[in-house]
Design a protein around this motif. Structure first.
Motif, PDB file in Angstrom:
ATOM      1  N   ASP A  77       0.852  -1.248   0.075  1.00  0.00           N
ATOM      2  CA  ASP A  77       0.094  -0.023  -0.093  1.00  0.00           C
ATOM      3  C   ASP A  77       0.854   1.298  -0.009  1.00  0.00           C
ATOM      4  OD1 ASP A  77      -2.490  -1.498   0.026  1.00  0.00           O
ATOM      5  OD2 ASP A  77      -2.841  -1.120   2.188  1.00  0.00           O
ATOM      6  N   ASP A  78       1.752   1.198   0.914  1.00  0.00           N
ATOM      7  CA  ASP A  78       2.638   2.549   0.927  1.00  0.00           C
ATOM      8  C   ASP A  78       3.556   2.814  -0.261  1.00  0.00           C
ATOM      9  OD1 ASP A  78       1.658   2.903   3.680  1.00  0.00           O
ATOM     10  OD2 ASP A  78       3.572   1.943   4.395  1.00  0.00           O
ATOM     11  N   ALA A  79       3.993   1.753  -1.023  1.00  0.00           N
ATOM     12  CA  ALA A  79       4.939   1.844  -2.087  1.00  0.00           C
ATOM     13  C   ALA A  79       3.880   2.238  -3.225  1.00  0.00           C
ATOM     14  CB  ALA A  79       5.332   0.557  -2.716  1.00  0.00           C
ATOM     15  N   ARG A  80       2.524   1.727  -3.469  1.00  0.00           N
ATOM     16  CA  ARG A  80       1.697   2.176  -4.305  1.00  0.00           C
ATOM     17  C   ARG A  80       1.294   3.606  -4.229  1.00  0.00           C
ATOM     18  NH1 ARG A  80      -2.964  -1.310  -3.903  1.00  0.00           N
ATOM     19  NH2 ARG A  80      -1.935  -2.371  -2.086  1.00  0.00           N
ATOM     20  N   LYS A  81       1.187   3.999  -2.977  1.00  0.00           N
ATOM     21  CA  LYS A  81       0.740   5.414  -2.766  1.00  0.00           C
ATOM     22  C   LYS A  81       1.947   6.211  -3.071  1.00  0.00           C
ATOM     23  CE  LYS A  81      -1.001   8.568   0.893  1.00  0.00           C
ATOM     24  NZ  LYS A  81      -1.358   8.682   2.194  1.00  0.00           N
ATOM     25  N   GLN A  82       3.088   5.983  -2.607  1.00  0.00           N
ATOM     26  CA  GLN A  82       4.330   6.862  -3.084  1.00  0.00           C
ATOM     27  C   GLN A  82       4.456   6.816  -4.585  1.00  0.00           C
ATOM     28  OE1 GLN A  82       5.911   8.573  -0.734  1.00  0.00           O
ATOM     29  NE2 GLN A  82       6.765   9.397  -2.507  1.00  0.00           N
ATOM     30  N   LEU A  83       4.391   5.932  -5.225  1.00  0.00           N
ATOM     31  CA  LEU A  83       4.462   5.684  -6.735  1.00  0.00           C
ATOM     32  C   LEU A  83       3.446   6.886  -7.309  1.00  0.00           C
ATOM     33  CD1 LEU A  83       4.961   3.044  -8.916  1.00  0.00           C
ATOM     34  CD2 LEU A  83       3.243   4.712  -9.462  1.00  0.00           C
ATOM     35  N   LEU A  84       2.385   6.754  -6.808  1.00  0.00           N
ATOM     36  CA  LEU A  84       1.068   7.941  -7.243  1.00  0.00           C
ATOM     37  C   LEU A  84       1.482   9.304  -6.897  1.00  0.00           C
ATOM     38  CD1 LEU A  84      -1.968   5.695  -6.294  1.00  0.00           C
ATOM     39  CD2 LEU A  84      -1.095   6.177  -8.683  1.00  0.00           C
ATOM     40  N   ILE A  85       2.023   9.352  -5.621  1.00  0.00           N
ATOM     41  CA  ILE A  85       2.461  10.630  -5.253  1.00  0.00           C
ATOM     42  C   ILE A  85       3.512  11.415  -6.315  1.00  0.00           C
ATOM     43  CG2 ILE A  85       3.425  12.050  -3.498  1.00  0.00           C
ATOM     44  CD1 ILE A  85       2.121  10.201  -1.246  1.00  0.00           C
ATOM     45  N   GLU A  86       4.507  10.363  -6.691  1.00  0.00           N
ATOM     46  CA  GLU A  86       5.631  10.917  -7.270  1.00  0.00           C
ATOM     47  C   GLU A  86       4.850  11.336  -8.732  1.00  0.00           C
ATOM     48  OE1 GLU A  86       8.308   7.752  -7.430  1.00  0.00           O
ATOM     49  OE2 GLU A  86       8.824   7.972  -5.311  1.00  0.00           O
ATOM     50  N   GLN A  87       3.916  10.571  -9.198  1.00  0.00           N
ATOM     51  CA  GLN A  87       3.358  10.905 -10.535  1.00  0.00           C
ATOM     52  C   GLN A  87       2.376  12.020 -10.640  1.00  0.00           C
ATOM     53  OE1 GLN A  87       4.074   9.210 -13.679  1.00  0.00           O
ATOM     54  NE2 GLN A  87       5.543   8.302 -12.121  1.00  0.00           N
ATOM     55  N   LYS A  88       1.852  12.214  -9.491  1.00  0.00           N
ATOM     56  CA  LYS A  88       1.152  13.471  -9.111  1.00  0.00           C
ATOM     57  C   LYS A  88       1.939  14.705  -9.348  1.00  0.00           C
ATOM     58  CE  LYS A  88      -1.851  15.757  -5.826  1.00  0.00           C
ATOM     59  NZ  LYS A  88      -1.329  16.487  -4.527  1.00  0.00           N
ATOM     60  N   LYS A  89       3.297  14.843  -8.598  1.00  0.00           N
ATOM     61  CA  LYS A  89       4.032  15.665  -8.679  1.00  0.00           C
ATOM     62  C   LYS A  89       4.507  16.166 -10.133  1.00  0.00           C
ATOM     63  CE  LYS A  89       8.117  17.632  -7.057  1.00  0.00           C
ATOM     64  NZ  LYS A  89       9.681  17.359  -6.610  1.00  0.00           N
ATOM     65  N   ILE A  90       4.811  15.149 -10.882  1.00  0.00           N
ATOM     66  CA  ILE A  90       4.965  15.267 -12.364  1.00  0.00           C
ATOM     67  C   ILE A  90       3.918  15.900 -13.074  1.00  0.00           C
ATOM     68  CG2 ILE A  90       5.745  13.738 -14.629  1.00  0.00           C
ATOM     69  CD1 ILE A  90       7.283  11.932 -12.760  1.00  0.00           C
ATOM     70  N   LEU A  91       2.667  15.504 -12.822  1.00  0.00           N
ATOM     71  CA  LEU A  91       1.766  15.885 -13.459  1.00  0.00           C
ATOM     72  C   LEU A  91       1.229  17.341 -13.030  1.00  0.00           C
ATOM     73  CD1 LEU A  91      -0.913  15.477 -15.346  1.00  0.00           C
ATOM     74  CD2 LEU A  91      -2.099  14.569 -13.551  1.00  0.00           C
ATOM     75  N   GLU A  92       1.548  17.660 -11.950  1.00  0.00           N
ATOM     76  CA  GLU A  92       1.296  18.975 -11.579  1.00  0.00           C
ATOM     77  C   GLU A  92       2.391  19.953 -12.274  1.00  0.00           C
ATOM     78  OE1 GLU A  92      -0.611  18.273  -7.218  1.00  0.00           O
ATOM     79  OE2 GLU A  92       1.623  18.232  -7.097  1.00  0.00           O
ATOM     80  N   GLU A  93       3.725  19.398 -12.331  1.00  0.00           N
ATOM     81  CA  GLU A  93       4.601  20.383 -13.021  1.00  0.00           C
ATOM     82  C   GLU A  93       4.303  20.262 -14.293  1.00  0.00           C
ATOM     83  OE1 GLU A  93       8.115  18.152 -12.343  1.00  0.00           O
ATOM     84  OE2 GLU A  93       8.318  18.784  -9.982  1.00  0.00           O
ATOM     85  N   ARG A  94       3.765  19.457 -15.158  1.00  0.00           N
ATOM     86  CA  ARG A  94       3.346  19.570 -16.300  1.00  0.00           C
ATOM     87  C   ARG A  94       2.076  20.553 -16.445  1.00  0.00           C
ATOM     88  NH1 ARG A  94       1.328  14.451 -18.717  1.00  0.00           N
ATOM     89  NH2 ARG A  94       0.193  15.586 -20.162  1.00  0.00           N
ATOM     90  N   ILE A  95       1.206  20.356 -15.652  1.00  0.00           N
ATOM     91  CA  ILE A  95      -0.071  21.500 -15.798  1.00  0.00           C
ATOM     92  C   ILE A  95       0.515  22.686 -15.530  1.00  0.00           C
ATOM     93  CG2 ILE A  95      -1.980  22.067 -14.571  1.00  0.00           C
ATOM     94  CD1 ILE A  95      -2.426  19.051 -13.958  1.00  0.00           C
ATOM     95  N   ALA A  96       1.534  23.106 -14.788  1.00  0.00           N
ATOM     96  CA  ALA A  96       1.950  24.371 -14.344  1.00  0.00           C
ATOM     97  C   ALA A  96       2.573  24.790 -15.870  1.00  0.00           C
ATOM     98  CB  ALA A  96       2.968  24.275 -13.207  1.00  0.00           C
ATOM     99  N   PHE A  97       3.296  23.959 -16.260  1.00  0.00           N
ATOM    100  CA  PHE A  97       4.079  24.628 -17.741  1.00  0.00           C
ATOM    101  C   PHE A  97       3.010  25.057 -18.651  1.00  0.00           C
ATOM    102  CE2 PHE A  97       5.549  23.169 -21.888  1.00  0.00           C
ATOM    103  CZ  PHE A  97       6.463  24.130 -22.075  1.00  0.00           C
ATOM    104  N   LEU A  98       1.999  23.934 -18.726  1.00  0.00           N
ATOM    105  CA  LEU A  98       1.173  24.091 -19.721  1.00  0.00           C
ATOM    106  C   LEU A  98       0.010  25.422 -19.383  1.00  0.00           C
ATOM    107  CD1 LEU A  98      -0.213  20.528 -20.380  1.00  0.00           C
ATOM    108  CD2 LEU A  98       1.171  22.168 -22.156  1.00  0.00           C
ATOM    109  N   GLN A  99      -0.082  25.658 -18.302  1.00  0.00           N
ATOM    110  CA  GLN A  99      -0.781  26.831 -17.771  1.00  0.00           C
ATOM    111  C   GLN A  99       0.090  28.162 -18.213  1.00  0.00           C
ATOM    112  OE1 GLN A  99      -3.936  27.038 -16.685  1.00  0.00           O
ATOM    113  NE2 GLN A  99      -3.689  29.111 -17.207  1.00  0.00           N
ATOM    114  N   ASP A 100       1.450  27.983 -18.049  1.00  0.00           N
ATOM    115  CA  ASP A 100       2.327  29.081 -18.344  1.00  0.00           C
ATOM    116  C   ASP A 100       2.172  29.399 -19.912  1.00  0.00           C
ATOM    117  OD1 ASP A 100       4.504  31.306 -17.570  1.00  0.00           O
ATOM    118  OD2 ASP A 100       5.403  29.836 -18.708  1.00  0.00           O
TER     119      ASP A 100
END
Length: 127
Positions: A77-100
């Motif tokens: 469970d913890d490993a899966r959650k961490q994997l999703l958290i890492e991917q969320k961060k990458i997605l948020e960075e992409r969204i910020a770039f696209l928003q800019d």
């Protein structure tokens, strides 16, 4: 339901569904007595999850890792959650770039006539 029906419901091509099954992204699809795949709601749920994650930009390799961890059960469970958290961060960075980028495009569009007329009048085209 057949692969054609599953494809229509999920918007994922039949070839992609076969590929997802072959690489283990979705559980093995049971087959009827004629050997035809018989998708159920659980598998449709997995397909929709994979589709959502792919649309968010997650690589196939990350999804394969996630599914492998899922198969190991609650101890991951913890490993899966961490994997999703890492991917969320990458997605948020992409969204910020696209928003800019969108902000810059909107500025250019909103001010296009004003700036282009001014810029074009100052360009010497060699005349």
């Amino acid at each position: 339901m057949t692969i054609k029906e599953a494809s229509q419901i999920t918007g994922v091509t039949a070839d992609t569904l076969r590929y997802y099954e072959r690489i283990g992204l979705i559980p093995p699809v049971p087959r009827n007595e004629s050997g035809i795949r018989n998708y159920d709601e659980t598998i449709i749920g997995w397909i929709n999850f994979i589709k959502c994650m792919r649309n968010a930009g997650l690589p196939i390799e990350t999804l394969i890792e996630y599914v492998a961890l899922y198969k190991e059960g609650s101890k991951t469970d913890d490993a899966r959650k961490q994997l999703l958290i890492e991917q969320k961060k990458i997605l948020e960075e992409r969204i910020a770039f696209l928003q800019d980028t969108l902000t810059k495009l909107n500025f250019k569009i909103d001010n296009y006539d004003k700036f282009m007329r001014h810029e074009m009048s100052e360009i010497n085209w060699g005349r």
